[in-house]
Design a protein around this motif. Structure first.
Motif, mmCIF file in Angstrom:
data_model
loop_
_atom_site.group_PDB
_atom_site.id
_atom_site.type_symbol
_atom_site.label_atom_id
_atom_site.label_comp_id
_atom_site.label_asym_id
_atom_site.label_seq_id
_atom_site.Cartn_x
_atom_site.Cartn_y
_atom_site.Cartn_z
ATOM 1 N N GLN A 115 1.786 0.473 -6.809
ATOM 2 C CA GLN A 115 0.693 1.426 -6.603
ATOM 3 C C GLN A 115 0.977 2.786 -7.227
ATOM 4 O O GLN A 115 0.071 3.567 -7.441
ATOM 5 N N ARG A 130 10.560 -6.800 -1.835
ATOM 6 C CA ARG A 130 9.145 -6.441 -2.031
ATOM 7 C C ARG A 130 8.256 -7.390 -1.240
ATOM 8 O O ARG A 130 8.271 -8.593 -1.453
ATOM 9 N N GLY A 144 4.444 -6.300 0.035
ATOM 10 C CA GLY A 144 3.189 -6.007 -0.652
ATOM 11 C C GLY A 144 3.384 -5.135 -1.886
ATOM 12 O O GLY A 144 2.515 -5.050 -2.745
ATOM 13 N N HIS A 203 3.412 -1.908 -1.952
ATOM 14 C CA HIS A 203 2.563 -0.710 -1.909
ATOM 15 C C HIS A 203 3.333 0.573 -1.649
ATOM 16 O O HIS A 203 2.737 1.640 -1.613
ATOM 17 N N ASP A 204 4.602 0.481 -1.436
ATOM 18 C CA ASP A 204 5.384 1.664 -1.081
ATOM 19 C C ASP A 204 5.186 2.777 -2.119
ATOM 20 O O ASP A 204 5.425 2.578 -3.310
ATOM 21 N N SER A 244 10.326 -0.554 -3.039
ATOM 22 C CA SER A 244 10.343 -2.013 -3.116
ATOM 23 C C SER A 244 10.477 -2.541 -4.545
ATOM 24 O O SER A 244 10.595 -3.742 -4.740
ATOM 25 N N ALA A 290 6.048 -12.328 5.212
ATOM 26 C CA ALA A 290 5.951 -10.966 4.661
ATOM 27 C C ALA A 290 5.099 -10.853 3.402
ATOM 28 O O ALA A 290 4.574 -9.782 3.098
HETATM 29 C C1 LIG Z 1 -3.333 2.911 -1.583
HETATM 30 C C2 LIG Z 1 -2.454 2.906 -0.336
HETATM 31 C C3 LIG Z 1 -3.042 3.089 0.874
HETATM 32 C C4 LIG Z 1 -2.255 3.069 2.033
HETATM 33 N N1 LIG Z 1 -2.869 3.225 3.243
HETATM 34 C C5 LIG Z 1 -2.133 3.187 4.360
HETATM 35 C C6 LIG Z 1 -2.741 3.269 5.651
HETATM 36 O O1 LIG Z 1 -3.943 3.389 5.754
HETATM 37 N N2 LIG Z 1 -1.958 3.210 6.752
HETATM 38 C C7 LIG Z 1 -0.595 3.053 6.650
HETATM 39 O O2 LIG Z 1 0.084 2.973 7.675
HETATM 40 N N3 LIG Z 1 0.012 2.982 5.458
HETATM 41 C C8 LIG Z 1 -0.716 3.034 4.326
HETATM 42 N N4 LIG Z 1 -0.105 2.943 3.115
HETATM 43 C C9 LIG Z 1 1.333 2.806 3.076
HETATM 44 C C10 LIG Z 1 1.734 1.362 3.123
HETATM 45 O O3 LIG Z 1 1.180 0.698 4.221
HETATM 46 C C11 LIG Z 1 3.238 1.344 3.229
HETATM 47 O O4 LIG Z 1 3.739 1.821 2.014
HETATM 48 C C12 LIG Z 1 3.790 -0.031 3.539
HETATM 49 O O5 LIG Z 1 5.201 0.048 3.549
HETATM 50 C C13 LIG Z 1 3.327 -1.037 2.486
HETATM 51 O O6 LIG Z 1 3.782 -2.326 2.840
HETATM 52 P P1 LIG Z 1 4.270 -3.295 1.719
HETATM 53 O O7 LIG Z 1 4.523 -4.632 2.341
HETATM 54 O O8 LIG Z 1 3.381 -3.230 0.527
HETATM 55 O O9 LIG Z 1 5.670 -2.578 1.394
HETATM 56 P P2 LIG Z 1 6.646 -2.768 0.194
HETATM 57 O O10 LIG Z 1 6.302 -1.748 -0.848
HETATM 58 O O11 LIG Z 1 6.765 -4.185 -0.235
HETATM 59 O O12 LIG Z 1 7.989 -2.347 0.956
HETATM 60 C C14 LIG Z 1 8.119 -1.084 1.640
HETATM 61 C C15 LIG Z 1 9.590 -0.901 2.040
HETATM 62 O O13 LIG Z 1 9.986 -1.956 2.966
HETATM 63 C C16 LIG Z 1 11.019 -2.782 2.365
HETATM 64 N N5 LIG Z 1 10.644 -4.161 2.656
HETATM 65 C C17 LIG Z 1 9.581 -4.844 2.150
HETATM 66 N N6 LIG Z 1 9.523 -6.064 2.687
HETATM 67 C C18 LIG Z 1 10.568 -6.169 3.526
HETATM 68 C C19 LIG Z 1 11.022 -7.199 4.386
HETATM 69 N N7 LIG Z 1 10.375 -8.361 4.474
HETATM 70 N N8 LIG Z 1 12.136 -6.978 5.122
HETATM 71 C C20 LIG Z 1 12.775 -5.782 5.046
HETATM 72 N N9 LIG Z 1 12.378 -4.751 4.263
HETATM 73 C C21 LIG Z 1 11.281 -4.950 3.515
HETATM 74 C C22 LIG Z 1 10.971 -2.457 0.885
HETATM 75 O O14 LIG Z 1 12.206 -2.675 0.234
HETATM 76 C C23 LIG Z 1 10.585 -0.996 0.878
HETATM 77 O O15 LIG Z 1 11.697 -0.186 1.173
HETATM 78 C C24 LIG Z 1 -0.856 2.923 1.950
HETATM 79 C C25 LIG Z 1 -0.263 2.734 0.697
HETATM 80 C C26 LIG Z 1 -1.064 2.720 -0.432
HETATM 81 C C27 LIG Z 1 -0.412 2.519 -1.764
#
Ligand SMILES: Cc1cc2nc3c(=O)[nH]c(=O)nc-3n(C[C@H](O)[C@H](O)[C@H](O)COP(=O)(O)OP(=O)(O)OC[C@H]3O[C@@H](n4cnc5c(N)ncnc54)[C@H](O)[C@@H]3O)c2cc1C
Length: 173
Positions: free
Chosen positions: A62, A103, A105, A107-108, A113, A146
């Motif tokens: 993202q 990783r 999603g 979205h970090d 990630s 996940a």
């Molecule tokens: C456009 C946008 C809108 C958003 N809106 C919101 C919102 O409305 N509310 C909100 O709360 N957040 C919001 N976020 C933030 C988002 O929810 C967080 O960044 C969340 O961490 C994304 O989850 P992910 O699975 O994509 O994370 P990733 O990017 O995959 O991982 C995030 C972190 O967790 C670690 N990780 C990932 N998977 C695991 C696992 N299975 N076990 C251990 N560690 C792991 C990664 O290494 C990294 O450090 C938004 C982000 C974006 C880009």
């Protein structure tokens, strides 16, 4: 003895590609030693030489600032197909001193990630293929892997019940 610039660049490229190859070789060997279930190489590993490397890396990112060429890239992307592959990846990264980025999603915002600026070499463990969603309406529970997206979770709940919901959010930034 001084090396000519072009020769030293060539040596550097040869040495760095050899070291990436050996990291991958050592890692995949270690995975085989630590899981009883075969890991199909062609499905589970994506290296920078592969045409799908950059599209896969970019697929869920993202924050585009972390995709520019000057930002370090993973040596390879490992996509586990089973839970036991994840366990083996954690064991092997520790044994071999390879830094893991996990990783889900992707979205970090800080790219934790999919980028490591300091701890290199690093690899991505991409959970995109671990996305099962099990809904148990009787005890109001759900087990979600996940890699599942929020849409998949909503969909699986709606398949089982017209009255159950799941509080989650979607924001556009
Ligand atoms: C456009 C946008 C809108 C958003 N809106 C919101 C919102 O409305 N509310 C909100 O709360 N957040 C919001 N976020 C933030 C988002 O929810 C967080 O960044 C969340 O961490 C994304 O989850 P992910 O699975 O994509 O994370 P990733 O990017 O995959 O991982 C995030 C972190 O967790 C670690 N990780 C990932 N998977 C695991 C696992 N299975 N076990 C251990 N560690 C792991 C990664 O290494 C990294 O450090 C938004 C982000 C974006 C880009």
């Amino acid at each position: 003895m001084k090396l000519l610039p072009s020769l030293s660049l060539f040596l550097f490229l040869v040495i760095s590609s050899a070291s990436s190859a050996s990291i991958l070789d050592n890692f995949s060997q270690c995975l085989s030693d630590n899981t009883e279930i075969l890991i199909p190489f062609s499905k589970a590993f994506i290296t920078p030489n592969n045409s799908t490397f950059l599209p896969t890396l970019q697929s869920t990112a993202q924050n585009l600032r972390y995709l520019v060429p000057s930002v370090p890239k993973p040596d390879f992307i490992f996509t586990p197909l089973l839970d036991s592959h994840v366990q083996a990846a954690v064991i092997c990264s520790k044994q071999l001193g390879i830094h893991l980025r996990v990783r889900s999603g992707g979205h970090d915002y800080e790219a934790l990630s999919y980028v490591s600026q300091i701890e290199t070499p690093f690899i991505i463990v991409d959970l995109a293929k671990l996305r099962s969603v099990q809904i148990n309406i009787e005890d109001n529970s759900a087990w979600v892997q996940a890699g599942a997206s929020i849409g998949e979770v909503y969909y699986r709940i709606a398949e089982k019940s017209k009255t159950h919901g799941y509080p989650a959010g979607l924001a556009l930034a």
